[in-house]
Design a protein around this motif. Sequence first.
Motif, PDB file in Angstrom:
ATOM      1  N   LEU A 103     -10.446 -25.647  10.686  1.00 61.76           N
ATOM      2  CA  LEU A 103     -10.929 -26.053  12.011  1.00 61.76           C
ATOM      3  C   LEU A 103      -9.724 -26.192  12.931  1.00 61.76           C
ATOM      4  N   ALA A 108     -12.640 -27.147  17.755  1.00 62.71           N
ATOM      5  CA  ALA A 108     -13.109 -28.531  17.724  1.00 62.71           C
ATOM      6  C   ALA A 108     -13.349 -29.055  19.139  1.00 62.71           C
ATOM      7  N   ILE A 158     -19.653 -24.725  10.817  1.00 61.19           N
ATOM      8  CA  ILE A 158     -18.682 -24.947  11.889  1.00 61.19           C
ATOM      9  C   ILE A 158     -18.620 -23.753  12.835  1.00 61.19           C
TER      10      ILE A 158
END
Length: 325
Positions: A103, A108, A158
């Motif tokens: 990530l 993010a 994600i």
Amino acid sequence: MELFITGGIAILIIILLILFFTFIPVGLWITAFFSGVRVGILTLVGMRLRRVIPSRIVNPMIKATKAGLDINIDELEAHYLAGGNVNTLVDALIAAQRANIPLIFERAAAIDLAGRNVLEAVQVSVNPKVIETPKISAVAKDGIEVIAKARVTVRANIERLVGGAGEETIIARVGEGIVTTVGSSESHSDVLENPDSISRTVLNKGLDSGTAFEILSIDIADVDVGRNIGAKLQMEQADADKKIAQAKAEERRAMAVAKEQEMVADVQAMRAKVVEAESQVPLALAAALKEGKMGVMDYYNMRNILADTDMRTSISKMTDDNKPQ
């Protein structure tokens, strides 16, 4: 006089020092310095001028530095000015690093600015989440209602968090899959005997496509038998047919009554014409006798014929009345 001036200068110095330490967070700068975060006094002053609370940038920066993350303080400030939650963002990056989830900061930040809780997304990616659907009603081919309840185990994806559909879409798709599976079953007993057939069929439909989750499993938590929808529909149809038949019968009865009334009116009209014609007979006889077209004997012969006809009619009626019933 000199004492008064000296006291005034001392008070002015104290006021300036208070304003200095209030505007410039020296304590925060010292904390950051000893935590290994290199941030200048002028940077903190610039944050004040940009209406950024320095502690909301420096404290998360300290956590990121201690966790070994390579983050620029300008990036955190830019995210804060964009309306993001810097503290949650840093916590999510630390959690992703500990769980070996790739990530990056930009992704993010995009997830956080999209309105999703990026920390919760990372946690769900590590520890799958169970979504429980409400009770879903479906009808098998035999007309029996089946009420099912499912538990869907999902893991956050994600890569699809930005632009992906949420839990509501997962629940709706699972409900649609349950309705389709039960509806294609020949009997409700087949569903009760093999509830896992619903799980397999629904899971094979790829319901997580375009969502922010990856479906790991679908488990049927409860299956109940509901109403006999087929019988109810047949009863309602029979009742509707009965009402239609009654309406048609009433329509036919009304037409028959109207026809009868019309015939009665016609008969009455004919009787009126007959009475009117009979009233003209004496006048016609009188005119015929007066004009010599008919003799007196002819008149008496006609009366005899009418009397004979009346007698025969009376005898026939008496004979009909005396016949055994």
